[in-house]
Design a protein around this motif. Structure first.
Motif, PDB file in Angstrom:
ATOM      1  N   ALA A 101      65.318  60.975  51.768  1.00 17.62           N
ATOM      2  CA  ALA A 101      65.613  60.374  53.073  1.00 17.62           C
ATOM      3  C   ALA A 101      66.000  61.490  54.048  1.00 17.62           C
ATOM      4  O   ALA A 101      67.160  61.685  54.384  1.00 17.62           O
ATOM      5  CB  ALA A 101      66.719  59.334  52.950  1.00 17.62           C
ATOM      6  N   VAL A 102      64.989  62.235  54.490  1.00 20.31           N
ATOM      7  CA  VAL A 102      65.186  63.368  55.392  1.00 20.31           C
ATOM      8  C   VAL A 102      64.504  63.074  56.727  1.00 20.31           C
ATOM      9  O   VAL A 102      63.614  62.220  56.796  1.00 20.31           O
ATOM     10  CB  VAL A 102      64.598  64.666  54.786  1.00 20.31           C
ATOM     11  N   PRO A 103      64.889  63.772  57.788  1.00 18.05           N
ATOM     12  CA  PRO A 103      64.172  63.601  59.057  1.00 18.05           C
ATOM     13  C   PRO A 103      62.694  63.938  58.881  1.00 18.05           C
ATOM     14  O   PRO A 103      62.339  64.900  58.198  1.00 18.05           O
ATOM     15  CB  PRO A 103      64.857  64.603  59.990  1.00 18.05           C
ATOM     16  N   LEU A 104      61.840  63.127  59.506  1.00 20.10           N
ATOM     17  CA  LEU A 104      60.389  63.316  59.432  1.00 20.10           C
ATOM     18  C   LEU A 104      59.804  63.434  60.828  1.00 20.10           C
ATOM     19  O   LEU A 104      60.169  62.669  61.726  1.00 20.10           O
ATOM     20  CB  LEU A 104      59.718  62.119  58.751  1.00 20.10           C
ATOM     21  N   LEU A 105      58.875  64.381  61.006  1.00 21.10           N
ATOM     22  CA  LEU A 105      58.034  64.440  62.192  1.00 21.10           C
ATOM     23  C   LEU A 105      56.682  63.892  61.760  1.00 21.10           C
ATOM     24  O   LEU A 105      56.013  64.475  60.912  1.00 21.10           O
ATOM     25  CB  LEU A 105      57.881  65.863  62.710  1.00 21.10           C
ATOM     26  N   LEU A 106      56.300  62.733  62.314  1.00 24.37           N
ATOM     27  CA  LEU A 106      55.055  62.060  61.959  1.00 24.37           C
ATOM     28  C   LEU A 106      54.011  62.417  63.004  1.00 24.37           C
ATOM     29  O   LEU A 106      54.000  61.856  64.106  1.00 24.37           O
ATOM     30  CB  LEU A 106      55.285  60.555  61.876  1.00 24.37           C
TER      31      LEU A 106
END
Length: 139
Positions: A53-58
């Motif tokens: 559950a880490v920050p994601l750049l989609l």
């Protein structure tokens, strides 16, 4: 958004935010996700305390859904140049958010840390491949 590639490989990147109204600059580390299935899945299937559950750049993702999520998300939608077009904090499960002109999404488990607002500028910096290192940097 400058520096964003189109390949299917996941990479870590430093995301920096230029805040409006003289609030300054801050940043965070995010996993860059470019593949269709990775973008569709996002943080689905994780729990808040899960190491995934880490920050994601989609990349190439103009909308975000929270269908099936077990916790709230912070979400930002940006245009090709990194201008924040939409920003949500504590977005609950069962929602879909989108903005006209959005090209990329940034999402993370909701928390009290700084988060961009509409009008801020988001910049991708220092992208590196994920090679199994615990902190996301190549060893």
């Amino acid at each position: 958004m400058r520096g964003v590639g189109g390949g299917g490989c996941e990479r870590w990147a430093r995301i920096e935010f230029d805040a409006g109204a003289g609030l300054g600059r801050w940043g965070m580390r995010a996993l860059v996700v470019t593949g269709f299935l990775g973008r569709l899945r996002g943080l689905l299937g994780t729990s808040r305390d899960d190491e995934r559950a880490v920050p994601l750049l989609l990349v190439g993702c103009p909308s975000v859904h929270t269908l099936g999520m077990r916790y709230q998300l912070d979400v930002v939608l940006v245009d090709e140049g990194g201008l924040v077009l939409g920003s949500w904090r504590e977005l609950p499960a069962g929602r879909v958010v989108r903005c006209a002109g959005a090209r990329h999404a940034l999402e993370r488990p909701s928390c009290g840390e700084p988060w961009p607002v509409v009008g801020d500028q988001v910049e991708l910096r220092n992208m590196w491949h994920v090679m199994g290192a615990r902190d996301g940097q190549d060893e």
